[in-house]
Write a protein that holds these residues in place. Structure first.
Motif, mmCIF file in Angstrom:
data_model
loop_
_atom_site.group_PDB
_atom_site.id
_atom_site.type_symbol
_atom_site.label_atom_id
_atom_site.label_comp_id
_atom_site.label_asym_id
_atom_site.label_seq_id
_atom_site.Cartn_x
_atom_site.Cartn_y
_atom_site.Cartn_z
ATOM 1 N N SER A 60 0.704 -1.269 -0.242
ATOM 2 C CA SER A 60 0.091 -0.021 0.110
ATOM 3 C C SER A 60 0.969 1.270 -0.058
ATOM 4 O O SER A 60 0.324 2.198 -0.063
ATOM 5 N N MET A 61 2.046 1.208 0.206
ATOM 6 C CA MET A 61 3.094 2.253 -0.068
ATOM 7 C C MET A 61 3.207 2.928 -1.454
ATOM 8 O O MET A 61 3.185 1.958 -2.237
ATOM 9 N N SER A 62 3.257 4.211 -1.765
ATOM 10 C CA SER A 62 3.241 4.911 -2.955
ATOM 11 C C SER A 62 4.475 4.417 -3.578
ATOM 12 O O SER A 62 5.276 4.242 -2.771
ATOM 13 N N ALA A 63 4.358 4.537 -4.870
ATOM 14 C CA ALA A 63 5.652 4.327 -5.594
ATOM 15 C C ALA A 63 6.715 4.874 -5.273
ATOM 16 O O ALA A 63 8.047 4.561 -5.294
ATOM 17 N N GLY A 64 6.501 6.378 -4.787
ATOM 18 C CA GLY A 64 7.512 7.301 -4.386
ATOM 19 C C GLY A 64 8.043 7.324 -3.315
ATOM 20 O O GLY A 64 8.920 8.272 -2.768
ATOM 21 N N GLU A 68 13.574 9.826 -2.324
ATOM 22 C CA GLU A 68 14.684 10.548 -2.025
ATOM 23 C C GLU A 68 15.560 10.195 -0.732
ATOM 24 O O GLU A 68 16.155 11.100 -0.167
ATOM 25 N N GLY A 69 15.155 9.186 -0.276
ATOM 26 C CA GLY A 69 15.900 8.585 0.869
ATOM 27 C C GLY A 69 15.510 9.184 2.004
ATOM 28 O O GLY A 69 14.410 9.677 2.263
ATOM 29 N N ARG A 70 16.280 8.811 3.110
ATOM 30 C CA ARG A 70 15.586 9.405 4.607
ATOM 31 C C ARG A 70 15.969 10.621 4.751
ATOM 32 O O ARG A 70 15.832 11.355 5.868
ATOM 33 N N GLY A 71 16.795 11.492 3.920
ATOM 34 C CA GLY A 71 16.897 12.672 4.442
ATOM 35 C C GLY A 71 18.200 12.861 5.122
ATOM 36 O O GLY A 71 18.941 11.941 5.590
ATOM 37 N N ASP A 72 18.723 14.096 5.568
ATOM 38 C CA ASP A 72 20.029 14.189 6.543
ATOM 39 C C ASP A 72 19.429 13.887 7.863
ATOM 40 O O ASP A 72 18.483 14.320 8.389
ATOM 41 N N ILE A 73 20.424 12.958 8.479
ATOM 42 C CA ILE A 73 19.880 12.710 9.912
ATOM 43 C C ILE A 73 21.171 13.176 10.696
ATOM 44 O O ILE A 73 22.461 12.901 10.638
ATOM 45 N N ASP A 74 20.964 14.375 11.354
ATOM 46 C CA ASP A 74 21.845 15.030 11.890
ATOM 47 C C ASP A 74 22.358 14.439 13.168
ATOM 48 O O ASP A 74 21.318 14.349 14.457
ATOM 49 N N GLN A 75 23.375 14.048 13.645
ATOM 50 C CA GLN A 75 23.767 13.342 14.774
ATOM 51 C C GLN A 75 24.970 14.082 15.357
ATOM 52 O O GLN A 75 26.241 14.214 14.456
#
Length: 88
Positions: A60-64, A68-75
């Motif tokens: 049920s998840m959309s094709a897109g 764009e990935g998970r994005g920046d994860i600032d650690q």
């Protein structure tokens, strides 16, 4: 969504019971899994259908989804020089 069904809760001994319509396709003695949600609603399915439920959610998840990935994860930087501590 599918068709809407109504059910009645009634007292059975010291417990509450839920009378489900026969049109749901359940058989006498068949086990179901029931999950309460924080908003007061419930989900339920026949025992043994967990794999099918999981696969249907994945489909049920959309094709897109996450295209764009998970994005920046600032650690922040970690200080690895401190005293050893047990992992939580």
């Amino acid at each position: 969504m599918g068709e809407e069904y109504r059910a009645k809760v009634f007292k059975s001994g010291n417990s509450l019971a839920l009378r489900l319509p026969k049109s749901l396709g359940l058989n006498d003695g068949e086990e179901v899994v029931m999950i309460p949600h924080a908003d007061g609603s419930f989900s339920f399915w026949k025992q043994g259908q967990q794999r099918d439920i999981l696969l249907s959610l994945f489909g049920s998840m959309s094709a897109g989804f996450m295209a764009e990935g998970r994005g920046d994860i600032d650690q922040g930087d970690r200080d690895w020089t401190g005293p050893a501590s047990s992992a939580a």
